[in-house]
Enzyme design. Structure first.
Site, PDB file in Angstrom:
ATOM      1  N   SER A 124       0.821  -1.213   0.000  1.00  0.00           N
ATOM      2  CA  SER A 124       0.000   0.000   0.000  1.00  0.00           C
ATOM      3  C   SER A 124       0.849   1.253   0.000  1.00  0.00           C
ATOM      4  O   SER A 124       0.363   2.323  -0.328  1.00  0.00           O
ATOM      5  CB  SER A 124      -0.862   0.053   1.263  1.00  0.00           C
ATOM      6  OG  SER A 124      -1.580  -1.125   1.416  1.00  0.00           O
ATOM      7  N   HIS A 145      -2.335  -3.022  -6.620  1.00  0.00           N
ATOM      8  CA  HIS A 145      -2.896  -2.686  -5.310  1.00  0.00           C
ATOM      9  C   HIS A 145      -4.405  -2.857  -5.296  1.00  0.00           C
ATOM     10  O   HIS A 145      -5.142  -2.056  -5.863  1.00  0.00           O
ATOM     11  CB  HIS A 145      -2.508  -1.240  -4.941  1.00  0.00           C
ATOM     12  CG  HIS A 145      -2.944  -0.841  -3.577  1.00  0.00           C
ATOM     13  ND1 HIS A 145      -3.627   0.323  -3.308  1.00  0.00           N
ATOM     14  CD2 HIS A 145      -2.804  -1.463  -2.384  1.00  0.00           C
ATOM     15  CE1 HIS A 145      -3.881   0.391  -2.014  1.00  0.00           C
ATOM     16  NE2 HIS A 145      -3.389  -0.671  -1.434  1.00  0.00           N
ATOM     17  N   GLU A 157      -5.183  -0.307  -8.321  1.00  0.00           N
ATOM     18  CA  GLU A 157      -4.147   0.644  -8.739  1.00  0.00           C
ATOM     19  C   GLU A 157      -2.967  -0.175  -9.273  1.00  0.00           C
ATOM     20  O   GLU A 157      -2.468  -1.060  -8.568  1.00  0.00           O
ATOM     21  CB  GLU A 157      -3.695   1.511  -7.554  1.00  0.00           C
ATOM     22  CG  GLU A 157      -4.736   2.541  -7.139  1.00  0.00           C
ATOM     23  CD  GLU A 157      -4.372   3.308  -5.874  1.00  0.00           C
ATOM     24  OE1 GLU A 157      -4.746   4.486  -5.772  1.00  0.00           O
ATOM     25  OE2 GLU A 157      -3.728   2.730  -4.968  1.00  0.00           O
TER      26      GLU A 157
END
Ligand SMILES: NC(=O)c1ccc[n+]([C@@H]2O[C@H](COP(=O)([O-])OP(=O)(O)OC[C@H]3O[C@@H](n4cnc5c(N)ncnc54)[C@H](O)[C@@H]3O)[C@@H](O)[C@H]2O)c1
Length: 597
Positions: A124, A145, A157
């Site tokens: 993250s 992500h 992402e």
């Protein structure tokens, strides 16, 4: 290069915790064969239980057939140790957020996985680039992500480092499409899009709780009802896992320019040390029925119901001062709830206009079937119209909703102090001025309280009840009781700029503007990230255009002035757009052009 797989059929997932188990489910649901790897037999069992728990819930809710669940499980091969990943085309790592651990795993994956395999991390906040250099194939390393819960949230992402090969990016984008996900592809920066905007807000909410600014329930309900968010920030922290959240904040603080807003709140470290990690250990900010359960149970912090209201004073007649949007809405709300309302404006014309607006609004409610004609007539009959403040002598409560200028409000409170009978509750609806300033304009500061309604008052369920350091317990209890008699939710907070909602919301919006200004991502991608990754009803730029850029800038300035937090400084782009007259929907243009829509 050129050795990369063009088609991904078998995938590996390393680490089957909060995220890994969900990611396994996403792959297996979409027909991919998954090798699911953990560090020990015990951890493997927990991972298997995570997956079964989630798919069983989906079956119980009718979202998955029992047959599909069994087929899904049959596609998953549970194994201890990375050696099992010898023939996957793609592997994603979801182990705890520590750089050393991730680098060690990538060095090992590089040895074990076939040369064509793409190696992905679900980190993250850590640098994908730093993770990639632990391998001999950094061009095949990428960030993918997922959001929590992975089977539900639509966004992924994709983080491309400076060495990630374009065909690897293309293959992973194709994989995401096959999983039914929407992707945004961005470069390697701490927190990417969504977490960079989310974690400052989450940490701020923890600090509010830590400072006894408001209760956990009030902070969470304020953000749900005031902004339409799917979860409050503290409940979200429990879902994310406090250990993971701590690591993310710590990394973002170190990588992201040492913004103090990312320095983890001290309470987080204490809770992690105490094993209060959130849902996964059955206790975090809230207490859950058992480990991994989403069901909250009462604990010693759960507020007792009713005790507070006992001290409330009876309120029958309410005076409402002002003739703007808020005053008009508030008159309607009180009249509908059965109070005798005395409206005071500065002139007969204004009173006539407000009266007309209230009638139009009540008629609409009748047309929509929300109110009977008799109820409408009774509500209108309960309102008295006046242009003389002296008529407020006998009301039990006054709600002031005049212009947002301190001198005007202070003068009004000084007048109310002379006019109103003793014991009248004097409330201000200010959204940005200190309530204590209004209180100190009177000789009865204990009776003064803030009642922050949201616009439109008829619709929004939330009211922030603001106690100054001089507000009495009886006044606060009365204000809370009145709010619940209106059918609305009261959240109690202290007298600080932005109260709960605006203090948590506007810095996030301001951060989004700074991200756009830095050309990290487009407004469309940022809006999509917050809607699809975090379940927000609107993206930050959509919301800024609705709220108005001038209003947003003014609130952000107040927050900055009160807290002097460098991270709260208004984004220059926001200031320029306001100067240019691009104020949002109301002027036809803000971050987007609304004239052709
Ligand atoms: N929690 C979230 O909301 C969230 C959201 C998106 C991304 N992430 C990221 O996902 C990653 C995992 O986070 P999490 O919240 O799922 O953590 P977690 O603590 O819930 O799970 C981590 C799992 O990794 C396993 N593990 C540890 N060392 C291992 C090893 N050497 N080999 C195999 N397995 C190993 C652990 O046994 C555990 O089951 C982190 O990088 C985190 O930043 C988390």
């Amino acid at each position: 290069m050129g050795t990369v797989a063009r088609e991904i059929n078998t995938v590996g997932v390393v680490g089957l915790g909060t995220m890994g188990a969900g990611i396994v489910e996403v792959f297996a649901r979409n027909g991919l064969d998954v090798v699911a790897v953990e560090i020990s037999e015990g951890a493997l069992e927990r991972g298997r239980a995570n997956l079964s728990g989630s798919t069983d819930r989906a079956v119980a809710k009718g979202k998955l057939s029992a047959q599909d669940r069994d087929a899904l499980h049959a596609r998953v091969d549970f194994q201890v140790g990375l050696a099992a990943l010898h023939s996957v085309d793609f592997v994603i790592e979801a182990v705890p957020e520590h750089l050393d651990l991730k680098q060690a795993i990538f060095a090992e994956l590089d040895k074990v996985c076939p040369p064509h395999a793409i190696l992905a991390t679900n980190t993250s906040s850590l640098s994908v680039t730093e993770i990639s250099v632990a391998t001999h194939r950094p061009h095949q390393v990428i960030g993918v992500h997922f959001f929590n819960p992975a089977p539900v949230m639509k966004l992924v992402e994709i983080i491309r480092t400076v060495v990630t090969a374009p065909e690897v990016v293309a293959d992973v984008e194709a994989l995401c499409a096959r999983l039914g996900k929407t992707d945004v592809t961005i470069s390697d920066r701490a927190g990417f899009i969504a977490n960079a905007l989310l974690f400052g807000y989450l940490n701020h909410a923890v600090t509010m709780f830590e400072n006894h600014y408001a209760t956990r329930e009030d902070i969470d309900v304020a953000m749900k009802q005031g902004c339409g968010l799917p979860m409050g920030p503290l409940a979200l922290m429990d879902l994310i896992g406090l250990d993971t959240a701590y690591e993310i904040l710590d990394t973002m603080y170190r990588r992201g320019g040492r913004d103090r807003r990312h320095a983890p709140a001290p309470l987080l470290k204490q809770m992690v040390t105490a094993g209060l990690l959130g849902r996964k250990t059955g206790r975090g900010f809230y207490t859950y029925t058992k480990q991994g359960s989403p069901v909250v149970v009462a604990d010693e912090l759960t507020p007792a119901t009713g005790a507070h209201e006992a001290a409330a004073r009876p309120i029958g007649t309410v005076g409402i001062v002002g003739s703007g949007t808020m005053a008009t809405g508030i008159i309607e709300v009180f009249a509908k709830a059965g109070y005798e309302v005395l409206s005071v404006t500065r002139g007969a014309e204004k009173s006539a206009k407000v009266c007309e607006s209230v009638k139009v609004s009540l008629n609409k409610a009748v047309v929509r079937g929300k109110l009977t004609e008799a109820e409408r007539d009774a509500a209108i009959g309960r309102i008295t119209w006046s242009t003389n403040l002296d008529h407020l002598a006998d009301v039990d409560m006054v709600v002031e909703a005049v212009v947002e200028e301190l001198t005007v409000k202070k003068a009004l409170f000084a007048s109310l102090d002379e006019i109103c009978k003793p014991g009248t509750v004097l409330a201000t609806t200010t959204s940005s001025l200190p309530v204590v300033e209004c209180a100190m304009a009177t000789h009865r500061p204990a009776d003064v309280v803030g009642l922050h309604f949201f616009n439109p008052a008829q619709v929004m369920p939330l009211i922030e009840v603001v106690a100054t350091i001089r507000t009495s317990a009886a006044t606060l209890a009365t204000a809370d009781a009145v709010v619940s008699s209106l059918g609305k939710t009261a959240v109690d907070c202290a007298d600080r700029a932005g109260f709960i909602v605006n203090a948590l919301l506007f810095p996030y919006l301001n951060d989004a503007v700074k991200m756009l200004e830095a050309s990290y991502a487009t407004a469309d991608d940022i809006d999509a990230a917050m809607k699809l990754g975090c379940g927000y009803p609107m993206g930050p730029f959509e919301l800024l255009d609705v709220v108005g850029l001038d209003v947003s800038l003014a609130i952000q300035r107040e927050l900055y002035l009160e807290l002097r937090e460098p991270g709260f400084s208004p984004a220059p782009l926001l200031e320029h757009l306001v100067t240019a007259g691009y104020l949002g929907r109301k002027t036809g243009r803000g971050f987007r052009d609304h004239t052709h829509r």
